[in-house]
Design a protein around this motif. Structure first.
Motif, PDB file in Angstrom:
ATOM      1  N   THR A  67     -93.473  95.628 -82.348  1.00 63.49           N
ATOM      2  CA  THR A  67     -94.903  95.736 -82.063  1.00 63.49           C
ATOM      3  C   THR A  67     -95.218  97.154 -81.608  1.00 63.49           C
ATOM      4  O   THR A  67     -94.528  97.708 -80.763  1.00 63.49           O
ATOM      5  CB  THR A  67     -95.324  94.750 -80.958  1.00 63.49           C
ATOM      6  OG1 THR A  67     -94.931  93.437 -81.342  1.00 63.49           O
ATOM      7  CG2 THR A  67     -96.817  94.775 -80.729  1.00 63.49           C
ATOM      8  N   LEU A  68     -96.276  97.716 -82.190  1.00 71.72           N
ATOM      9  CA  LEU A  68     -96.762  99.042 -81.812  1.00 71.72           C
ATOM     10  C   LEU A  68     -98.205  98.920 -81.356  1.00 71.72           C
ATOM     11  O   LEU A  68     -98.969  98.141 -81.923  1.00 71.72           O
ATOM     12  CB  LEU A  68     -96.721 100.006 -83.006  1.00 71.72           C
ATOM     13  CG  LEU A  68     -95.402 100.252 -83.688  1.00 71.72           C
ATOM     14  CD1 LEU A  68     -95.620 101.119 -84.920  1.00 71.72           C
ATOM     15  CD2 LEU A  68     -94.443 100.928 -82.742  1.00 71.72           C
ATOM     16  N   TYR A  69     -98.579  99.694 -80.348  1.00 71.82           N
ATOM     17  CA  TYR A  69     -99.964  99.768 -79.904  1.00 71.82           C
ATOM     18  C   TYR A  69    -100.499 101.154 -80.208  1.00 71.82           C
ATOM     19  O   TYR A  69     -99.832 102.154 -79.920  1.00 71.82           O
ATOM     20  CB  TYR A  69    -100.081  99.528 -78.396  1.00 71.82           C
ATOM     21  CG  TYR A  69     -99.943  98.088 -78.012  1.00 71.82           C
ATOM     22  CD1 TYR A  69    -101.039  97.240 -78.046  1.00 71.82           C
ATOM     23  CD2 TYR A  69     -98.720  97.563 -77.619  1.00 71.82           C
ATOM     24  CE1 TYR A  69    -100.921  95.902 -77.694  1.00 71.82           C
ATOM     25  CE2 TYR A  69     -98.599  96.230 -77.273  1.00 71.82           C
ATOM     26  CZ  TYR A  69     -99.693  95.413 -77.320  1.00 71.82           C
ATOM     27  OH  TYR A  69     -99.572  94.103 -76.976  1.00 71.82           O
ATOM     28  N   ALA A  70    -101.683 101.218 -80.787  1.00 71.32           N
ATOM     29  CA  ALA A  70    -102.371 102.500 -80.929  1.00 71.32           C
ATOM     30  C   ALA A  70    -102.814 102.907 -79.532  1.00 71.32           C
ATOM     31  O   ALA A  70    -103.291 102.072 -78.753  1.00 71.32           O
ATOM     32  CB  ALA A  70    -103.563 102.363 -81.861  1.00 71.32           C
ATOM     33  N   THR A  71    -102.638 104.173 -79.196  1.00 69.49           N
ATOM     34  CA  THR A  71    -102.952 104.590 -77.825  1.00 69.49           C
ATOM     35  C   THR A  71    -104.435 104.459 -77.501  1.00 69.49           C
ATOM     36  O   THR A  71    -104.793 104.394 -76.324  1.00 69.49           O
ATOM     37  CB  THR A  71    -102.477 106.034 -77.566  1.00 69.49           C
ATOM     38  OG1 THR A  71    -103.033 106.895 -78.554  1.00 69.49           O
ATOM     39  CG2 THR A  71    -100.956 106.114 -77.589  1.00 69.49           C
TER      40      THR A  71
END
Length: 106
Positions: A67-71
């Protein structure tokens, strides 16, 4: 992505889909794949690392790159907490989930 990963001709590079990741942005969750570069001449490979993702304004939620979150999600949460201090984290997460559901993603 880098222009070269080895000393071979750039024309020998092929982009293929890599690991599947969930990317969370202010527009909801998107199931995508990380790009992988492969040199067809020497079989060298490249995949994005933590530094590459951070330079692209993404933050890892898990060490397995699941899982990646856009800052921009973090900045938006901070701005909303400043404007509405009573906003809970759960309410913000429900708000993030709305575009995902609206556009038929799970």
């Amino acid at each position: 992505m880098p222009d070269k990963i080895c000393g071979c001709s750039p024309e020998s590079l092929r982009v293929s889909p890599g690991k599947i990741v969930a990317v969370v942005t202010m527009n909801g969750q998107h199931d995508l794949t990380m790009p992988e570069l492969i040199c067809e001449a020497c079989q060298a490979t490249w995949t994005a690392g933590v530094d590459d993702l951070n330079r692209s304004y993404f933050w890892l939620a898990t060490l397995q790159f699941a899982t990646l979150y856009a800052t921009d999600v973090f900045f938006s949460f901070e701005e909303m907490k400043m404007a509405a201090p009573g906003l809970s984290c759960q309410a913000f997460l429900r708000m993030l989930n709305q575009p995902t559901v609206r556009f038929g993603r799970i």
